[in-house]
Structure formats: C-alpha cells, structure tokens
Design a protein around this motif. Structure first.
Motif, PDB file in Angstrom:
ATOM      1  N   LEU A   1      56.013  -8.816  43.728  1.00  0.00           N
ATOM      2  CA  LEU A   1      56.807  -9.333  44.603  1.00  0.00           C
ATOM      3  C   LEU A   1      57.724  -9.090  45.789  1.00  0.00           C
ATOM      4  O   LEU A   1      58.479  -9.381  46.594  1.00  0.00           O
ATOM      5  N   GLY A   2      57.482  -7.770  45.648  1.00  0.00           N
ATOM      6  CA  GLY A   2      58.319  -6.659  46.298  1.00  0.00           C
ATOM      7  C   GLY A   2      59.971  -7.357  46.629  1.00  0.00           C
ATOM      8  O   GLY A   2      60.681  -7.180  47.080  1.00  0.00           O
ATOM      9  N   GLU A   3      60.130  -6.771  44.868  1.00  0.00           N
ATOM     10  CA  GLU A   3      61.198  -7.127  44.405  1.00  0.00           C
ATOM     11  C   GLU A   3      62.199  -8.342  45.067  1.00  0.00           C
ATOM     12  O   GLU A   3      63.447  -7.847  45.770  1.00  0.00           O
ATOM     13  N   LEU A   4      62.037  -9.476  44.943  1.00  0.00           N
ATOM     14  CA  LEU A   4      62.753 -10.997  45.293  1.00  0.00           C
ATOM     15  C   LEU A   4      63.755 -10.849  44.707  1.00  0.00           C
ATOM     16  O   LEU A   4      64.768 -11.754  45.404  1.00  0.00           O
ATOM     17  N   ASP A   5      64.480 -10.736  43.427  1.00  0.00           N
ATOM     18  CA  ASP A   5      65.641 -10.846  42.765  1.00  0.00           C
ATOM     19  C   ASP A   5      66.306  -9.902  43.876  1.00  0.00           C
ATOM     20  O   ASP A   5      67.501 -10.349  43.547  1.00  0.00           O
ATOM     21  N   LYS A   6      66.330  -8.786  44.775  1.00  0.00           N
ATOM     22  CA  LYS A   6      67.204  -8.013  45.207  1.00  0.00           C
ATOM     23  C   LYS A   6      67.206  -8.567  46.850  1.00  0.00           C
ATOM     24  O   LYS A   6      68.301  -8.237  47.316  1.00  0.00           O
ATOM     25  N   PHE A   7      66.818 -10.048  47.098  1.00  0.00           N
ATOM     26  CA  PHE A   7      67.159 -10.718  48.499  1.00  0.00           C
ATOM     27  C   PHE A   7      68.485 -11.812  47.954  1.00  0.00           C
ATOM     28  O   PHE A   7      68.611 -12.539  46.864  1.00  0.00           O
ATOM     29  N   LYS A   8      69.447 -11.412  49.408  1.00  0.00           N
ATOM     30  CA  LYS A   8      70.595 -12.447  49.102  1.00  0.00           C
ATOM     31  C   LYS A   8      70.319 -13.337  49.764  1.00  0.00           C
ATOM     32  O   LYS A   8      70.352 -13.342  50.932  1.00  0.00           O
ATOM     33  N   GLU A   9      71.893 -13.930  49.879  1.00  0.00           N
ATOM     34  CA  GLU A   9      72.068 -15.388  50.758  1.00  0.00           C
ATOM     35  C   GLU A   9      73.320 -14.353  51.960  1.00  0.00           C
ATOM     36  O   GLU A   9      73.772 -13.968  50.787  1.00  0.00           O
ATOM     37  N   ALA A  10      73.964 -15.566  52.517  1.00  0.00           N
ATOM     38  CA  ALA A  10      74.931 -14.608  53.178  1.00  0.00           C
ATOM     39  C   ALA A  10      76.091 -14.581  52.952  1.00  0.00           C
ATOM     40  O   ALA A  10      76.606 -13.539  52.424  1.00  0.00           O
ATOM     41  N   ASP A  11      76.373 -15.761  51.273  1.00  0.00           N
ATOM     42  CA  ASP A  11      77.375 -15.233  50.583  1.00  0.00           C
ATOM     43  C   ASP A  11      77.448 -13.834  49.338  1.00  0.00           C
ATOM     44  O   ASP A  11      77.729 -13.915  48.548  1.00  0.00           O
ATOM     45  N   GLY A  12      75.923 -13.996  49.023  1.00  0.00           N
ATOM     46  CA  GLY A  12      76.327 -12.986  48.488  1.00  0.00           C
ATOM     47  C   GLY A  12      74.779 -13.269  46.905  1.00  0.00           C
ATOM     48  O   GLY A  12      74.425 -12.284  46.201  1.00  0.00           O
ATOM     49  N   THR A  13      74.845 -14.831  47.028  1.00  0.00           N
ATOM     50  CA  THR A  13      74.364 -14.819  45.654  1.00  0.00           C
ATOM     51  C   THR A  13      72.426 -14.927  46.129  1.00  0.00           C
ATOM     52  O   THR A  13      71.540 -14.474  46.586  1.00  0.00           O
ATOM     53  N   PRO A  14      71.980 -14.657  44.637  1.00  0.00           N
ATOM     54  CA  PRO A  14      70.523 -14.425  44.642  1.00  0.00           C
ATOM     55  C   PRO A  14      69.606 -15.442  45.749  1.00  0.00           C
ATOM     56  O   PRO A  14      69.737 -16.855  45.163  1.00  0.00           O
ATOM     57  N   ARG A  15      68.877 -15.111  46.462  1.00  0.00           N
ATOM     58  CA  ARG A  15      68.241 -16.277  46.815  1.00  0.00           C
ATOM     59  C   ARG A  15      66.832 -16.517  46.746  1.00  0.00           C
ATOM     60  O   ARG A  15      66.777 -18.209  46.606  1.00  0.00           O
ATOM     61  N   TYR A  16      66.234 -15.179  45.249  1.00  0.00           N
ATOM     62  CA  TYR A  16      65.366 -16.151  44.383  1.00  0.00           C
ATOM     63  C   TYR A  16      66.005 -16.177  42.939  1.00  0.00           C
ATOM     64  O   TYR A  16      65.389 -14.859  43.342  1.00  0.00           O
ATOM     65  N   PRO A  17      66.590 -16.847  42.968  1.00  0.00           N
ATOM     66  CA  PRO A  17      67.306 -16.778  40.749  1.00  0.00           C
ATOM     67  C   PRO A  17      66.454 -16.438  40.063  1.00  0.00           C
ATOM     68  O   PRO A  17      65.359 -16.694  40.888  1.00  0.00           O
ATOM     69  N   LYS A  18      66.498 -14.917  39.054  1.00  0.00           N
ATOM     70  CA  LYS A  18      65.658 -15.287  37.657  1.00  0.00           C
ATOM     71  C   LYS A  18      66.019 -16.942  37.060  1.00  0.00           C
ATOM     72  O   LYS A  18      66.652 -17.928  37.256  1.00  0.00           O
ATOM     73  N   LEU A  19      64.265 -17.028  36.897  1.00  0.00           N
ATOM     74  CA  LEU A  19      64.077 -18.302  36.067  1.00  0.00           C
ATOM     75  C   LEU A  19      65.050 -18.094  35.573  1.00  0.00           C
ATOM     76  O   LEU A  19      64.416 -17.255  33.964  1.00  0.00           O
ATOM     77  N   THR A  20      64.806 -19.362  34.511  1.00  0.00           N
ATOM     78  CA  THR A  20      65.392 -19.805  33.082  1.00  0.00           C
ATOM     79  C   THR A  20      63.716 -20.379  32.664  1.00  0.00           C
ATOM     80  O   THR A  20      63.903 -21.644  32.778  1.00  0.00           O
TER      81      THR A  20
END
Length: 117
Positions: free
Chosen positions: A94-113
């Motif tokens: 999916l184009g490395e979704l886990d590398k997208f970050k919010e402005a504060d550095g938190t993941p935009r699309y966190p890994k699912l549990t």
C-alpha cells in the motif's frame, strides 16, 4: 440473483490487498448501489497475511457502518510462482502506509492489532 429497484446489490470482493484493490474497496464501501458483504483475500503482489492486514486497515480507516467479513484464502498462486511487487507497491503493498506521519510525528495509519485474520 435479481436486483430490486433502489436496493443495493450484495457483493463479495476477492482481492490481493494491493493499492488498486484498496481503491476498489474504498469505492465499494462508499457506493450506495453496493452492499459489500465480504472480502476474500489471496496472495498476489504481496503475501496473504499482509494482504489481509491491508484490507482490514482500509476498512478501519473508512469506518463503515457495517464492516464486511474478511477471510483469508490461498497463500500462493495456484499455477505460477508468486511475484513480489514490493519494489512497485512498497513492502506493505500500500505504498508504505506505516511511514506516513502526523505533524507531531505519530503514525498517520498505525499498525493494526488483530486477533488473527
């Protein structure tokens, strides 16, 4: 099956969980003409585990009123050797979704549990 006027058509989507299929899921989940009942997931450009995770991730991002059933299928192609498209679609398909970050550095699309897929 006969489609009734003004009633959404029940559908099942079979996918390998890649970028193009994610777009198809987004469109299906937002279509008033379709009632997405289930998504079956197979290996394709990525392995079936990652593909299933991608489908669950797309569904979790969209937060539909009713989530479709998600079921894993074949872990490898039936006839040809698997083709890994990480160089095209990213390691996650999916184009490395886990590398997208919010402005504060938190993941935009966190890994699912999940409790398994």
């Amino acid at each position: 099956m006969i489609a009734l006027p003004n009633q959404p058509v029940p559908v099942i989507v079979d996918t390998d969980g890649g970028v193009d299929d994610a777009l198809a899921l987004i469109m299906a989940l937002n279509s008033p003409q379709l009632d997405l009942k289930a998504v079956t997931v197979v290996a394709g450009n990525i392995n079936v585990e990652q593909a299933a995770n991608n489908v669950l991730r797309v569904i979790s991002i969209l937060e539909p009123d009713t989530s479709p059933i998600v079921a894993k299928g074949c872990e490898k192609p039936l006839l040809k050797p698997p083709f890994n498209a990480a160089g095209i679609h990213g390691a996650d398909g999916l184009g490395e979704l886990d590398k997208f970050k919010e402005a504060d550095g938190t993941p935009r699309y966190p890994k699912l549990t999940t409790n398994g897929t």
